[in-house]
Design a protein around this motif. Sequence first.
Motif, mmCIF file in Angstrom:
data_model
loop_
_atom_site.group_PDB
_atom_site.id
_atom_site.type_symbol
_atom_site.label_atom_id
_atom_site.label_comp_id
_atom_site.label_asym_id
_atom_site.label_seq_id
_atom_site.Cartn_x
_atom_site.Cartn_y
_atom_site.Cartn_z
ATOM 1 N N LEU A 137 0.846 -1.193 0.000
ATOM 2 C CA LEU A 137 0.000 0.000 0.000
ATOM 3 C C LEU A 137 0.882 1.244 0.000
ATOM 4 O O LEU A 137 1.662 1.458 0.936
ATOM 5 C CB LEU A 137 -0.923 -0.003 1.222
ATOM 6 C CG LEU A 137 -1.864 -1.213 1.327
ATOM 7 C CD1 LEU A 137 -2.622 -1.186 2.636
ATOM 8 C CD2 LEU A 137 -2.832 -1.240 0.157
ATOM 9 N N ASP A 138 0.756 2.065 -1.036
ATOM 10 C CA ASP A 138 1.673 3.194 -1.183
ATOM 11 C C ASP A 138 1.443 4.296 -0.164
ATOM 12 O O ASP A 138 2.327 5.125 0.066
ATOM 13 C CB ASP A 138 1.582 3.774 -2.598
ATOM 14 C CG ASP A 138 0.216 4.379 -2.890
ATOM 15 O OD1 ASP A 138 -0.754 4.024 -2.193
ATOM 16 O OD2 ASP A 138 0.121 5.194 -3.818
ATOM 17 N N CYS A 139 0.279 4.336 0.462
ATOM 18 C CA CYS A 139 -0.017 5.407 1.411
ATOM 19 C C CYS A 139 0.355 5.027 2.845
ATOM 20 O O CYS A 139 0.050 5.771 3.784
ATOM 21 C CB CYS A 139 -1.490 5.792 1.339
ATOM 22 S SG CYS A 139 -2.613 4.424 1.640
ATOM 23 N N CYS A 197 -7.112 2.701 4.115
ATOM 24 C CA CYS A 197 -6.314 1.516 3.785
ATOM 25 C C CYS A 197 -6.143 0.624 5.009
ATOM 26 O O CYS A 197 -6.212 -0.608 4.910
ATOM 27 C CB CYS A 197 -4.947 1.935 3.250
ATOM 28 S SG CYS A 197 -4.983 2.610 1.581
ATOM 29 N N CYS A 198 -5.917 1.235 6.153
ATOM 30 C CA CYS A 198 -5.790 0.463 7.392
ATOM 31 C C CYS A 198 -7.092 -0.267 7.704
ATOM 32 O O CYS A 198 -7.093 -1.484 7.942
ATOM 33 C CB CYS A 198 -5.422 1.383 8.550
ATOM 34 S SG CYS A 198 -3.782 2.103 8.459
ATOM 35 N N HIS A 199 -8.186 0.456 7.710
ATOM 36 C CA HIS A 199 -9.471 -0.134 8.083
ATOM 37 C C HIS A 199 -9.886 -1.214 7.095
ATOM 38 O O HIS A 199 -10.466 -2.242 7.490
ATOM 39 C CB HIS A 199 -10.533 0.953 8.169
ATOM 40 C CG HIS A 199 -10.300 1.927 9.285
ATOM 41 N ND1 HIS A 199 -11.144 2.981 9.555
ATOM 42 C CD2 HIS A 199 -9.295 2.007 10.213
ATOM 43 C CE1 HIS A 199 -10.680 3.661 10.589
ATOM 44 N NE2 HIS A 199 -9.565 3.094 10.995
ATOM 45 N N ASP A 200 -9.618 -1.012 5.811
ATOM 46 C CA ASP A 200 -9.964 -2.027 4.809
ATOM 47 C C ASP A 200 -9.189 -3.323 5.019
ATOM 48 O O ASP A 200 -9.615 -4.388 4.564
ATOM 49 C CB ASP A 200 -9.694 -1.498 3.397
ATOM 50 C CG ASP A 200 -10.695 -0.440 2.967
ATOM 51 O OD1 ASP A 200 -11.716 -0.280 3.655
ATOM 52 O OD2 ASP A 200 -10.445 0.227 1.946
ATOM 53 N N ASN A 201 -8.046 -3.214 5.699
ATOM 54 C CA ASN A 201 -7.227 -4.393 5.961
ATOM 55 C C ASN A 201 -7.341 -4.866 7.412
ATOM 56 O O ASN A 201 -6.492 -5.622 7.895
ATOM 57 C CB ASN A 201 -5.771 -4.102 5.625
ATOM 58 C CG ASN A 201 -5.521 -4.070 4.127
ATOM 59 O OD1 ASN A 201 -5.290 -5.098 3.507
ATOM 60 N ND2 ASN A 201 -5.599 -2.876 3.540
ATOM 61 N N GLY A 202 -8.399 -4.408 8.090
ATOM 62 C CA GLY A 202 -8.664 -4.891 9.441
ATOM 63 C C GLY A 202 -7.722 -4.375 10.497
ATOM 64 O O GLY A 202 -7.432 -5.073 11.474
ATOM 65 N N VAL A 203 -7.234 -3.133 10.331
ATOM 66 C CA VAL A 203 -6.290 -2.552 11.283
ATOM 67 C C VAL A 203 -6.811 -1.207 11.778
ATOM 68 O O VAL A 203 -7.224 -0.363 10.985
ATOM 69 C CB VAL A 203 -4.898 -2.358 10.639
ATOM 70 C CG1 VAL A 203 -3.967 -1.592 11.582
ATOM 71 C CG2 VAL A 203 -4.281 -3.703 10.285
ATOM 72 N N ILE A 204 -6.808 -1.010 13.093
ATOM 73 C CA ILE A 204 -7.041 0.310 13.681
ATOM 74 C C ILE A 204 -5.679 0.868 14.044
ATOM 75 O O ILE A 204 -4.890 0.213 14.738
ATOM 76 C CB ILE A 204 -7.908 0.242 14.954
ATOM 77 C CG1 ILE A 204 -9.169 -0.574 14.736
ATOM 78 C CG2 ILE A 204 -8.263 1.644 15.427
ATOM 79 C CD1 ILE A 204 -10.013 -0.720 15.998
ATOM 80 N N HIS A 205 -5.378 2.073 13.606
ATOM 81 C CA HIS A 205 -4.054 2.645 13.856
ATOM 82 C C HIS A 205 -3.908 3.092 15.307
ATOM 83 O O HIS A 205 -2.880 2.879 15.942
ATOM 84 C CB HIS A 205 -3.809 3.832 12.919
ATOM 85 C CG HIS A 205 -2.413 4.349 12.980
ATOM 86 N ND1 HIS A 205 -2.006 5.281 13.912
ATOM 87 C CD2 HIS A 205 -1.319 4.061 12.229
ATOM 88 C CE1 HIS A 205 -0.722 5.553 13.731
ATOM 89 N NE2 HIS A 205 -0.280 4.835 12.710
ATOM 90 N N ARG A 206 -4.914 3.765 15.838
ATOM 91 C CA ARG A 206 -5.009 4.195 17.234
ATOM 92 C C ARG A 206 -4.061 5.326 17.629
ATOM 93 O O ARG A 206 -3.974 5.679 18.795
ATOM 94 C CB ARG A 206 -4.811 3.016 18.195
ATOM 95 C CG ARG A 206 -5.802 1.882 17.973
ATOM 96 C CD ARG A 206 -5.922 0.982 19.170
ATOM 97 N NE ARG A 206 -4.694 0.248 19.455
ATOM 98 C CZ ARG A 206 -4.584 -0.653 20.432
ATOM 99 N NH1 ARG A 206 -5.632 -0.899 21.202
ATOM 100 N NH2 ARG A 206 -3.453 -1.301 20.622
ATOM 101 N N ASP A 207 -3.374 5.906 16.676
ATOM 102 C CA ASP A 207 -2.513 7.050 16.997
ATOM 103 C C ASP A 207 -2.418 7.985 15.793
ATOM 104 O O ASP A 207 -1.331 8.372 15.360
ATOM 105 C CB ASP A 207 -1.120 6.558 17.401
ATOM 106 C CG ASP A 207 -0.358 7.599 18.226
ATOM 107 O OD1 ASP A 207 -0.999 8.519 18.759
ATOM 108 O OD2 ASP A 207 0.872 7.477 18.337
#
Length: 582
Positions: A137-139, A197-207
Amino acid sequence: MRKQDVKVIDVSMLSQAPNKHRHWNFEEFLAGKPLRKFFKRFLEEMRDIHPARLNEATGRPELHKNLLGLKHRELNSSYERGEDLGEGGFAKVYKVKDRDSGTVFACKEIRKERILSAGLDRLLLMEIRTMKRMRGLDCVMQLSDVLEDSNSVYLILDLCVGGDVQNSVLKHLEDDGSYSEADAAALLRRMVRAVKCCHDNGVIHRDIKFSNFLWTEEGGGGVLKLADFGLATFWSPEDPPVKERCGTPPFMAPEVWKGVGYTAASDVWALGVNMSVMLTGRPPYQASSPKEYAKAVCRQPIDLHVTPWSLLSADARDLLSKMLTKDPAARITIPEIQDHPWLREEGSAPTTSMTTNVKTCLRALSNMSELHQAALRLLADHAIRSGEAEEMMRAFEENDHDKDGVLDKKELLEALQDIYKQTTDSDLVSFLETFDIEGDGKITPPEFAAALLHFRAKEDEMELLEDAFPLFDCDRDGAISFADLEQALHKVGMELTDELVTVVKEMDSNHDDQVTEEEFHSFWKRHIMGEDDSDSELEPERSDSSSFLGELPKMDRSLISLHALNLGKTMSGKFSSSFRRN
């Protein structure tokens, strides 16, 4: 090259330490409780046992031979070390060059002893796992390689030579006072895309914050990449809410503060805080301590109809209010944000800014008509009487430093300079001449409320003034007569003057000594927006904010206001910390 800020996981991020003093209820086990329950609890306890056991002789952690389950590999076997980029309590970052390809990367070296002593190995493993899921993912900052030797773990990452967004945001706010809405929308679009991109891949960044977005090219250009997954976690809509309380305080959502469980919606709140800072130079809440800040986030409503947010366009306020909705279930989603008129490419975000709008409002004071003043005073009086001026009264109290119930010239000048640093004594005189009814050089709460109604985007003030028609139509017959006008003026301490008579005759297009609602509205379109009656649609005025460059103020409450909360320093033992630039 500017040193790159580095932040790694902090001991703060564990929601609670393992309970080392919990004892087994052996009688409960003997009484016939299911073995499955027993073994489940047993496994939970085993998971709480720290992987770095203390050496009885030294009291220091015994390092795992394979913390990550990798075969030990020395960094210099594959990479040539370059210049340092930054350093913190748990890690340091420097350039490395791949010995085979010659590609230059950033290497994040994490000392195993430190991270094990702090109990952060679990979060390191999660950081690596989440970054691996984001490959291609480029972003998003890419993790190219992971190495481990007997002392350290090495993460080989994209080299972003342009530094973080916080640097460019600070410079922009210092130079221009605030972002133009069009520029803020352009940057926020890229930030939202990375979070999606994070959410589409099942990830919460949280920061989600400015310092965790990095530019690939010097000067704040190239690709914008979301970095630092030290607090990230896996989550999908089918999963239960996450309970681990973590983040950077000014960007944490109410549900995170409360510890009631949260979802990907918490990242949306953080994006809203970033949007607020770009557009107004400040986060949505002001507080003097971490406790007060948390209380404000959880309990205090945001009234976007008072300064500084009233100086933004209606669409900007609409999006901001939806992103900062306290109920996460009702909060706008990432796809909905991307489809919002204000954020879309070639959308409704104007090229004006809060700074240019407040400057326009100050300039308008010198020639504000008596009818304009009367309308603002009537609207303020109505808001106070109907209980709709709570936020305006709170703003007054915050600026009434000596608590004497009025704002003197010093307090008023400070209040004006809080939103526009270059407010002059001449501006102060114009303000008092417009809103100081008694002429004593002091501003009362109703006068302050009237002024706040003026300090807003032009199209919003026009709509507000149009809504004043019923307040002038005292006999409720659908038209404003001179008797109505005189009665309305009396309510706010004004008298019918020759100027007002002239203005009313100008409004009365059919010369029947009655002003209809249509005539009233048409007057404000001409008076505020400079439009004639033939205009069928109202479009926000778009002016090029670049014409003000060199004149715009350096606002005290820029992004630095996040640090002025003293949260980063005060809560560094409990929450994530950003490493100071060398």
